[in-house]
Design an enzyme around this catalytic site. Structure first.
Site, PDB file in Angstrom:
ATOM      1  CG  ASP A 287      41.920 -54.870 -28.262  1.00 24.91           C
ATOM      2  OD1 ASP A 287      41.151 -53.981 -27.505  1.00 24.91           O
ATOM      3  OD2 ASP A 287      41.365 -55.068 -29.310  1.00 24.91           O
TER       4      ASP A 287
ATOM      5  CB  SER B 149      39.783 -58.558 -27.839  1.00 21.35           C
ATOM      6  OG  SER B 149      39.876 -57.129 -28.090  1.00 21.35           O
TER       7      SER B 149
END
Length: 387
Positions: free
Chosen positions: A174, A128
């Site tokens: 995320d 991420s």
């Protein structure tokens, strides 16, 4: 890292006087993959690695971006009048998307910025880096312009910008993990209503090891959006026979009783993963609370099999990493993590087996795939901060 970005800022822009430095973490998801846009549960944690930014306000509307991770691109110039996505903008579409999303909410920047970025999240690893960059951008915009937003708002704005500016239909996991991270804790998040609780992830006698396949297939963005639309269609079909808002509302038994409503075999497999993975995640957190790390590991393994067979977002290289991990004594569990089609596996490995794990999995991967894997023993850290 703070000194590194300040030095680079002075080198690129002439002086580091009055510059602020910020950090936002990457994340690894322990279990609960592709459930976040299906109204299910996820269980990510923020990492101590992430993205750093040195930022200073300008007196005009100009935006100047420089990334130490893409030094060959040099300074990329834009302005507050050009907050539109473009191929030429490259990676700067992520921070510009967040600036655009703030403006959409009535929070307009009254001057431009000079920015230097440096991330220590491996590129394309599935940890991420994009969400970290989005949360980081929101965090320094809040600090520099006095915008009144919470950290949860930062996660929502980051997801909104990625969906609507960058065209990636991601869920909120995320960004939420990056914005709300807490040291030594994973976040048990119900994506249906954003209710969450922190769950201590203190692994006595074991470590979290992230293995980077160093492979990223170009499928990831396009196939991600395909999976999402397949699940939306399956949900629509199920809603004709059972009252639910998302696939995460179903138990395994309810799904099995009603799955005939899904008119396509592939869609049925996608929906099955979403339902079963959600229940696995709930059970995994319960196992952790009961100090049953063995069961947690078994659920991680089952998650990988489901992502490989039913959701079909794994790939040969990642499957090799998981299969070889399962063979090593001292591995409690191992699975793909992130969007898929490459990236990383996450494994829980007993302390005494970590070095052997790296050697055995690394050698087998090299032999079977012909590539070199990288290993990171990661620590769980806090959310974004000013340094």
């Amino acid at each position: 890292m703070k000194e590194t970005v300040l030095r680079k800022f002075a080198e690129i822009y002439g002086s580091a006087e009055g510059v602020n430095v910020y950090f936002a973490p990457g994340r690894v998801n322990m279990i609960g993959e592709h459930t976040d846009y299906n109204g299910g549960h996820v269980f990510p944690c923020a990492l101590t690695i992430g993205t750093y930014a040195a930022v200073k306000k300008r007196t005009d509307n100009k935006l100047r971006f420089y990334s130490m991770n893409f030094e060959s691109l040099g300074v990329i110039e834009s302005s507050l009048d050009e907050l539109t996505p473009s191929d030429q903008a490259g990676w700067t579409n992520y921070p510009k998307g967040v600036m655009w999303a703030f403006a959409e909410r009535g929070m307009k920047m009254d001057c431009g910025l000079d920015i230097v970025l440096n991330g220590n999240i491996p590129n394309g690893s599935g940890l991420s880096s994009s969400a970290s960059l989005e949360v980081l951008t929101g965090f320094y915009l809040r600090d520099l312009y006095g915008f009144e937003v919470t950290n949860i708002d930062l996660a929502k704005i980051g997801q909104y910008s990625e969906n609507n500016f960058n065209g990636m239909n991601c869920g909120i996991m995320d960004q939420f993990a990056s914005a709300m991270g807490k040291k030594d804790n994973a976040i048990f998040l119900d994506t249906a209503d954003l209710s969450y609780q922190y769950a201590p992830l203190v692994l006595d006698g074991a470590k979290i090891v992230v293995t980077n396949s160093n492979v990223k297939h170009s499928l990831v963005n396009s196939e991600y959006n395909v999976r999402r639309s397949e699940c939306e269609k399956a949900l629509e079909e199920l809603q004709a026979v059972v009252e639910i808002k998302g696939l995460g509302d179903l138990s395994e038994e309810q799904f099995e009783a009603n799955k005939a409503a899904i008119k396509d075999e592939v869609r049925a497999k996608r929906a099955k993963h979403a339902v079963y993975e959600n229940q696995r995640t709930i059970r995994a957190v319960e196992a952790l609370k009961n100090n049953n790390l063995k069961l947690f590991g078994e659920l991680m393994n089952a998650s990988h099999v489901s992502l490989r067979d039913d959701y079909q977002v794994s790939c040969d290289e990642i499957d090799v990493l998981a299969e070889e991990a399962w063979k090593v004594d001292g591995v409690i569990g191992s699975r793909i993590t992130g969007g898929g089609f490459g990236g990383c596996t996450v494994s829980i490995v007993k302390d005494e087996a970590v070095e052997q794990f790296k050697v055995k999995v690394g050698a087998a991967y090299k032999e079977r795939v012909g590539k070199t894997a990288d290993f990171y023993v990661v620590e769980i850290g806090d959310g974004p901060r000013k340094m």
